[in-house]
Design an enzyme around this catalytic site. Structure first.
Site, PDB file in Angstrom:
ATOM      1  CG  HIS A   1     -72.203  17.539  72.100  1.00  0.00           C
ATOM      2  ND1 HIS A   1     -71.477  17.560  73.412  1.00  0.00           N
ATOM      3  CD2 HIS A   1     -71.103  16.757  71.328  1.00  0.00           C
ATOM      4  CE1 HIS A   1     -70.304  17.060  73.225  1.00  0.00           C
ATOM      5  NE2 HIS A   1     -69.975  16.871  72.232  1.00  0.00           N
ATOM      6  CG  ASP A   2     -70.911  13.372  72.781  1.00  0.00           C
ATOM      7  OD1 ASP A   2     -71.216  13.671  71.708  1.00  0.00           O
ATOM      8  OD2 ASP A   2     -69.954  13.575  73.459  1.00  0.00           O
TER       9      ASP A   2
ATOM     10  CG  ASP B   1     -62.967  15.553  72.491  1.00  0.00           C
ATOM     11  OD1 ASP B   1     -64.327  15.574  72.776  1.00  0.00           O
ATOM     12  OD2 ASP B   1     -62.532  14.765  71.780  1.00  0.00           O
TER      13      ASP B   1
ATOM     14  CG  ASP C   1     -65.169  20.953  73.381  1.00  0.00           C
ATOM     15  OD1 ASP C   1     -64.381  20.121  73.300  1.00  0.00           O
ATOM     16  OD2 ASP C   1     -66.406  20.779  73.341  1.00  0.00           O
TER      17      ASP C   1
ATOM     18  CD  GLU D   1     -66.080  13.645  76.328  1.00  0.00           C
ATOM     19  OE1 GLU D   1     -67.043  13.029  75.852  1.00  0.00           O
ATOM     20  OE2 GLU D   1     -64.980  13.677  75.610  1.00  0.00           O
TER      21      GLU D   1
END
Ligand code: NOJ
Length: 536
Positions: free
Chosen positions: A330-331, A206, A104, A269
């Site tokens: 994870h969101d 990200d 990430d 993302e």
């Protein structure tokens, strides 16, 4: 992998990505928090599952205000997760197994404890002042514009020492970098080089669409469709704070760095409508290799809508733009909690038979569900800041359920987040012994996908869409073709496909009783049925 004589595809086109949230995967030292040694211990599980690349959510030193997405040192490993030596051991072990490692990269913002920000906020004439987005207050003392933070409240934080506001799209502990500053650009590209030199195979960047903001910091317009149950951030349309034209030049620079190495992958993302999303492939394909396609987790689970969305995506992809699909991260709520256990099998079949690179979120393969976290145990800042909106992401980040031993084999200590109540029934060990489990289903599906060129890289041909059913074909020159029929509802239905020559054998199904049966163009499906049919 691919048969000889076929065009060669790169690893990330043929492969399957698996996202690990390191805090929650496997603890190796009893502190209740997952770590790199833990991941290492579980690599054999991952290679047996058949995935080919691991994406690790942030492992860097961080005060953990946003669980690692607030980075205080881009070139280290948080002691909770281990050390750089552990990292080197992990990447070596991953490569030994023929798998890839994706990190990430969080370039939009740092932690407020990062030395860059500490310097920047120390005085107005500090050389790093312009590395962040500092602005004067308006004459009435209010913030420079109306921009809102994704995590609730205003996006500007007043700094008493230097008498200016700084911008933070997320927490105030996550100040946004000023990507208009070439020094910032160079510093972040150097971070990328550092990890690429260590052998990292790619990055998931990200909030890529947030990187650069309107030069004049104009006010965002009001969202006419805002509803009170939505996050406060959605009150405005972020047209000036995100997705600016200049972002593409930054993505191109990142890509350029990667292209200096062999076969590295750039994922972005990006939560944007499809026609905007595809621009991130870049002019001449020199942007992100894979702008994450989140349609399966943002659209209603409805056959016609999904059929249209898939076609739109296929139609809008630029020449040589490679597709990808995601069911969870994870969101976002876990797929099993969103559409139910039975449909989650259908979703898995869809994820792994659509054209493009699939990304699996840890635990999806055993059907993990969102775990209710009592209010006084909530840790996610998004949940804490907007307590009445049910937005906490803790439920989707609970420890991996490995077996029925205390704490599900995740830790010998006290897990940082409570486990699912049902972990002694729903866990890897149990599902490994059950040929009909979700895990066995995933394994067989992955194996088949990786053996069959049509499924792995073949064309997508839409075949059927009704209120209940989605049907498509996958085909690759000279290879067996596959028909996929997915009943996205719980109710049975009948369907007749236009092509009366359809004839084939069910090779895999959500309900195993189907397997081995022949089907023609006239079919009756049970509720929650998903069929993968090898055509004659
Ligand atoms: C997106 C990440 O996926 C999320 O977990 C994080 O909170 C924000 N970016 C801020 O970095």
């Amino acid at each position: 992998m691919m048969n000889e004589g076929l065009t060669r595809y790169v690893w990330w086109q043929e492969g399957i990505i698996y996202q690990i949230y390191p805090r929650s995967f496997q603890d190796s030292n009893g502190d209740g928090i997952g770590d790199l040694q833990g991941v290492l211990q579980r690599l054999n599980y991952l290679s047996a599952l058949g995935i080919t690349a691991v994406w690790l959510s942030p492992i860097y030193p961080s005060p953990m205000a946003d669980f690692g997405y607030d980075i205080a040192d881009y070139q280290g490993v948080h002691p909770l997760f281990g050390s750089l030596n552990d990292f080197d051991a992990l990447i070596e072990a991953i490569h030994q197994r023929g798998m890839k490692l994706i990190l990430d990269l969080v370039p939009n913002h740092t932690s407020d404890q990062h030395p860059w920000f500490l310097e920047s906020r120390s005085s107005r004439d500090n050389p790093k002042r312009d590395w962040y987005i500092w602005q004067d207050k308006l004459p009435d003392g209010s913030p420079p514009n109306n921009w809102l933070s994704v995590f609730g409240g205003n996006a500007w934080e007043w700094d008493e020492t230097t008498g200016q506001f700084y911008y933070h799209a997320f927490l105030k502990e996550q100040p946004d970098l000023n990507w208009r500053n070439p020094e910032v650009q160079e510093a972040m590209l150097n971070v990328m080089r550092f990890w690429l030199d260590k052998g990292v195979d790619g990055f998931r960047v990200d909030v890529m669409w947030h990187l650069i903001k309107d030069k004049n910091l104009r006010d965002n317009p009001v969202n006419p469709d805002y509803q009170p149950h939505m996050a406060t951030y959605d009150q405005l349309l972020p047209v000036y704070s995100t997705d600016q034209p200049e972002v593409h030049d930054l993505v191109r620079q990142m890509r350029h760095v990667l292209d200096g190495y062999t076969d590295r992958l750039l994922i972005g993302e990006i939560y944007l409508p499809i026609h905007q999303l595809v621009t991130y492939y870049g002019i001449d394909g020199k942007g992100a290799h894979l702008p994450f396609n989140f349609q399966l987790l943002t659209l209603p689970w409805e056959a016609r809508q999904l059929a249209t969305a898939i076609d739109q995506y296929e139609g809008l992809l630029p020449a040589n733009g490679w597709p990808n699909w995601v069911l969870g991260n994870h969101d976002q709520p876990r797929i099993t909690s969103r559409i139910g256990r039975e449909q989650a099998r259908v979703a898995a079949l869809m994820l792994l038979t659509l054209r493009g690179t699939p990304t699996i979120y840890y635990g999806e393969e055993i059907g993990m569900q969102d775990v209710p976290i009592p209010f006084d145990e909530v840790q996610d800042p998004q949940g804490l800041n907007m307590p009445d909106k049910n937005l906490s992401r803790d439920p989707v980040r609970t420890p991996m359920q490995w077996d029925d031993s205390p704490n599900a084999g995740f830790t010998e200590g006290k897990p940082w987040l409570r486990l699912a109540r049902n972990f002694s029934r729903e866990n890897v060990e149990r599902q490994q012994q059950d040929p009909y489990s979700m895990l066995s289903f995933y394994k067989r599906l992955i194996k088949l996908r990786q053996q069959e060129p049509s499924l792995m890289v073949g064309d997508y041909v839409p075949v059927y869409a009704s209120e209940q059913v989605l049907g498509y074909m996958r085909q690759f020159d000279g290879q067996p073709r596959f028909l996929v029929l997915l009943n996205l509802s719980h109710r049975p239905c009948y369907l007749t496909l236009n092509d009366s020559s359809i004839n084939g054998v069910v090779v895999l199904a959500t309900a195993p009783e189907w397997e081995g049966n022949r089907v023609t163009n006239s079919i009756s499906l049970g509720g929650d049925d998903g069929l993968l049919i090898r055509l004659d």
